[in-house]
Design a protein around this motif. Sequence first.
Motif, mmCIF file in Angstrom:
data_model
loop_
_atom_site.group_PDB
_atom_site.id
_atom_site.type_symbol
_atom_site.label_atom_id
_atom_site.label_comp_id
_atom_site.label_asym_id
_atom_site.label_seq_id
_atom_site.Cartn_x
_atom_site.Cartn_y
_atom_site.Cartn_z
ATOM 1 N N ARG A 181 -2.722 -7.187 7.751
ATOM 2 C CA ARG A 181 -2.493 -5.952 8.490
ATOM 3 C C ARG A 181 -1.996 -4.859 7.535
ATOM 4 N N GLY A 182 -2.664 -3.717 7.560
ATOM 5 C CA GLY A 182 -2.296 -2.620 6.680
ATOM 6 C C GLY A 182 -2.985 -2.637 5.330
ATOM 7 N N PHE A 183 -3.769 -3.676 5.047
ATOM 8 C CA PHE A 183 -4.487 -3.751 3.777
ATOM 9 C C PHE A 183 -5.654 -2.779 3.757
ATOM 10 N N ASP A 184 -5.948 -2.249 2.569
ATOM 11 C CA ASP A 184 -7.191 -1.522 2.378
ATOM 12 C C ASP A 184 -8.350 -2.522 2.364
ATOM 13 N N PRO A 185 -9.573 -2.080 2.689
ATOM 14 C CA PRO A 185 -10.711 -3.012 2.679
ATOM 15 C C PRO A 185 -10.919 -3.698 1.335
ATOM 16 N N THR A 186 -10.627 -2.999 0.241
ATOM 17 C CA THR A 186 -10.622 -3.616 -1.085
ATOM 18 C C THR A 186 -9.257 -3.392 -1.719
ATOM 19 N N PHE A 187 -8.796 -4.366 -2.479
ATOM 20 C CA PHE A 187 -7.478 -4.289 -3.102
ATOM 21 C C PHE A 187 -7.481 -5.170 -4.348
#
Length: 312
Positions: A181-187
């Motif tokens: 939750r709250g992650f960018d689609p790529t990290f």
Amino acid sequence: MPIRIPDQLPAQDVLLGENIFTMESDRAANQDIRPLEVGILNLMPNKIETEVQLLRLLSNTPLQINVDLIRIDNQAPKNTPQSHMDAFYHDFSQVADKKYDGLIVTGAPLALLNYEDVNYWASMTTILEWAQRHVNSTLYLCWAAHAAMYHFHGVMRELKKEKFSGVFEHQVLDPNNELLRGFDPTFFAPHSRYGHIDTSVYNSIDGLNVVASSQEVGAYVVASEDKRMVFVTGHPEYDPDTLKDEYLRDLQSGQTPKVPANYFQHDNPNEPPMVRWRSHGSLLFTNWLNYFVYQTTPYDLNQLAEKPQPKR
């Protein structure tokens, strides 16, 4: 967040210097709330460095947390004074009757050893089984993630000829999973390992789901559907210079390691590292504490149910 750690633990001064609020035992005892009980089984040779890294990540939540540092045996640790171990660590026998909301099991520099050849493997399997009965949710990091997969599911890791070392781009595969939750689609996230388990193997096991992975290094976050186990194959806890220190250590020992990928500016070891993983690493731990620990654990830990044995 008021994280409660042992009085005089060296990590306290480091964290206070970073404006991270810690709480000593006397003050915590006067707060009329039920804090989370979290154990850290620290298998890394430099215990103090790992303590700071993990305690920093546990600090980004409003929950009060009591932390127990646990050692797996009495063998003198490499790179850590015995006096530190005696002052701040619990032997497993001292906490074996206790129940925990959460447990973190760190990685270990044991990548090229067969599991059964690890000196403390018998103790490790005892603790893995104990966690099924005494811990609401366990977070396994790097080597510990593969070791738990082997013990519970009979999955043997593949050893790569070249180490996965560097900071790699990852993709969120399940944006609805609360861990992300709250992650960018790529990290980005650091890896430092020889071991590898194919994504399809994780997904073939009932109750396990790969929720984040990398095209370059494979599965990164694997979660059980009941939230009782989380496997993280990388090192979201790493400091900015940790991969650099590992690279220089290997060079000094006469090895010929590859330069950690996507880590130094212009891939030049003489230039500073590019730090691109710490916000997502912090968010991963915060989400684990909130959604997999706090919101699922019983108020009375004595009511913690034993986790059914995984099916092999």
